[in-house]
Enzyme design. Sequence first.
Site, mmCIF file in Angstrom:
data_model
loop_
_atom_site.group_PDB
_atom_site.id
_atom_site.type_symbol
_atom_site.label_atom_id
_atom_site.label_comp_id
_atom_site.label_asym_id
_atom_site.label_seq_id
_atom_site.Cartn_x
_atom_site.Cartn_y
_atom_site.Cartn_z
ATOM 1 N N TYR A 155 7.479 8.353 5.863
ATOM 2 C CA TYR A 155 6.567 7.265 5.245
ATOM 3 C C TYR A 155 7.263 5.995 5.229
ATOM 4 O O TYR A 155 6.743 4.794 5.608
ATOM 5 C CB TYR A 155 6.209 7.700 3.903
ATOM 6 C CG TYR A 155 5.359 6.608 2.934
ATOM 7 C CD1 TYR A 155 4.112 6.621 3.283
ATOM 8 C CD2 TYR A 155 5.861 5.926 1.974
ATOM 9 C CE1 TYR A 155 3.181 5.946 2.626
ATOM 10 C CE2 TYR A 155 5.128 5.171 1.593
ATOM 11 C CZ TYR A 155 3.799 4.965 1.591
ATOM 12 O OH TYR A 155 2.721 4.064 1.045
ATOM 13 N N LYS A 159 6.335 2.449 7.253
ATOM 14 C CA LYS A 159 6.057 1.298 6.514
ATOM 15 C C LYS A 159 7.189 0.098 6.821
ATOM 16 O O LYS A 159 6.848 -1.009 6.841
ATOM 17 C CB LYS A 159 6.150 1.335 4.961
ATOM 18 C CG LYS A 159 5.088 2.418 4.493
ATOM 19 C CD LYS A 159 3.633 1.754 4.781
ATOM 20 C CE LYS A 159 2.541 2.660 4.351
ATOM 21 N NZ LYS A 159 1.159 1.920 4.439
HETATM 22 P P1 NAD Z 1 -5.388 6.484 -0.827
HETATM 23 O O1 NAD Z 1 -5.079 7.988 -0.468
HETATM 24 O O2 NAD Z 1 -6.282 6.535 -2.186
HETATM 25 O O3 NAD Z 1 -6.714 6.138 0.100
HETATM 26 C C1 NAD Z 1 -6.239 6.190 1.498
HETATM 27 C C2 NAD Z 1 -7.650 5.960 2.430
HETATM 28 O O4 NAD Z 1 -7.319 5.775 3.668
HETATM 29 C C3 NAD Z 1 -8.635 7.037 1.952
HETATM 30 O O5 NAD Z 1 -9.772 6.113 1.675
HETATM 31 C C4 NAD Z 1 -8.607 7.820 3.216
HETATM 32 O O6 NAD Z 1 -9.661 8.615 3.486
HETATM 33 C C5 NAD Z 1 -8.145 6.820 4.381
HETATM 34 N N1 NAD Z 1 -7.643 7.401 5.257
HETATM 35 C C6 NAD Z 1 -6.505 8.346 5.684
HETATM 36 N N2 NAD Z 1 -6.300 8.603 6.890
HETATM 37 C C7 NAD Z 1 -7.113 7.855 7.619
HETATM 38 C C8 NAD Z 1 -7.133 7.722 8.995
HETATM 39 N N3 NAD Z 1 -6.508 8.428 9.684
HETATM 40 N N4 NAD Z 1 -8.135 6.804 9.643
HETATM 41 C C9 NAD Z 1 -9.116 6.233 8.589
HETATM 42 N N5 NAD Z 1 -8.830 6.357 7.269
HETATM 43 C C10 NAD Z 1 -8.018 7.224 6.610
HETATM 44 O O7 NAD Z 1 -4.441 5.527 -0.887
HETATM 45 P P2 NAD Z 1 -4.093 4.120 -1.716
HETATM 46 O O8 NAD Z 1 -3.059 4.445 -2.480
HETATM 47 O O9 NAD Z 1 -5.160 3.308 -1.809
HETATM 48 O O10 NAD Z 1 -3.040 3.534 -0.427
HETATM 49 C C11 NAD Z 1 -3.780 2.429 0.497
HETATM 50 C C12 NAD Z 1 -2.467 1.910 1.283
HETATM 51 O O11 NAD Z 1 -1.501 1.486 0.318
HETATM 52 C C13 NAD Z 1 -1.516 2.967 1.945
HETATM 53 O O12 NAD Z 1 -1.516 2.205 3.277
HETATM 54 C C14 NAD Z 1 -0.439 3.313 1.100
HETATM 55 O O13 NAD Z 1 0.465 3.726 2.173
HETATM 56 C C15 NAD Z 1 -0.324 2.063 0.772
HETATM 57 N N6 NAD Z 1 0.578 1.808 -0.579
HETATM 58 C C16 NAD Z 1 0.120 2.735 -1.673
HETATM 59 C C17 NAD Z 1 0.719 2.531 -2.802
HETATM 60 C C18 NAD Z 1 0.406 3.363 -3.928
HETATM 61 O O14 NAD Z 1 1.210 3.353 -4.921
HETATM 62 N N7 NAD Z 1 -0.817 3.801 -4.061
HETATM 63 C C19 NAD Z 1 2.152 1.967 -2.814
HETATM 64 C C20 NAD Z 1 2.507 1.126 -1.554
HETATM 65 C C21 NAD Z 1 1.831 1.240 -0.551
#
Ligand code: NAD
Length: 247
Positions: A155, A159
């Site tokens: 991951y 990133k």
């Molecule tokens: P989440 O798991 O709630 O949502 C992720 C979404 O991506 C879902 O709707 C899923 O169906 C979709 N998805 C997964 N694989 C896919 C694919 N191959 N093609 C199309 N869609 C796909 O995640 P989140 O927490 O809302 O995170 C969103 C982004 O933010 C991600 O890139 C994550 O790495 C990043 N992020 C999240 C956090 C956190 O703390 N939640 C922190 C830093 C970064």
Amino acid sequence: MGLLDGKCAVVTGASRGIGQAVCVSLAQNGADIVGLDIDFEALEGTKEAVEAEGKRFLSLKADVSCLEEFQGAIKEASSEFSSIDILVNNAGITRDNLLIRMSSEDWQKVIDINLTGVFNGVKAVSRAMMKQRSGSIINISSVVGLLGNPGQINYSASKAGVLGITKSAAREMAKRGVRVNAIAPGYISTRMTDELSEGARKALMDNIPIARLGEPEDVANTVFFLASDLSSYMTGQVLSVDGGMAM
Ligand code: NAD
């Protein structure tokens, strides 16, 4: 009057969490939205929320790790809307494990979706954006891409790679009016962080100066800023939305 009136934004991973909040925020500021997700049915809730703001929402099923699917979705979006002005590369997954236990499959899956998925997105919209001489691309990275994290080699590499794509694409397209920036969220309250144990959550608080998890809206507000002309002199930047973790 919204700052994004008349604009169309494509948001990947739009069905829940940060992606859903981004769709709603951009719609509240005037944009029509194309929501892309691997889970088509799950987009329904976001569609309802965007339409409640009086904006159009087109649901599209695509796996971001497949270039052909991403390009097909952008083609379909372009036939519905006159231009694609904003792309938010938000879709992402985790497959955590310590290095010695991490399988090649778990390494590859995360790289395919989180890193190649961003490459595919930038590639799919860049020609049209350069031709129209405007566009804003926002890539969602992570604090872990800046600091590293035990158990998240795949991951954090994906990133950190997103930051490389952001800066190179920003340099390639700046003269053509296309801006590319990244956001590095800290720990945001979504399904991704729901999985944290109580112990892990407590330990986390010691490392977050603001001492709470972030909300999806905290990230969405920053996406709006980078999507709009409020940030017209910014490109190739990484904005941390992390309660002070990576200062
Ligand atoms: P989440 O798991 O709630 O949502 C992720 C979404 O991506 C879902 O709707 C899923 O169906 C979709 N998805 C997964 N694989 C896919 C694919 N191959 N093609 C199309 N869609 C796909 O995640 P989140 O927490 O809302 O995170 C969103 C982004 O933010 C991600 O890139 C994550 O790495 C990043 N992020 C999240 C956090 C956190 O703390 N939640 C922190 C830093 C970064």
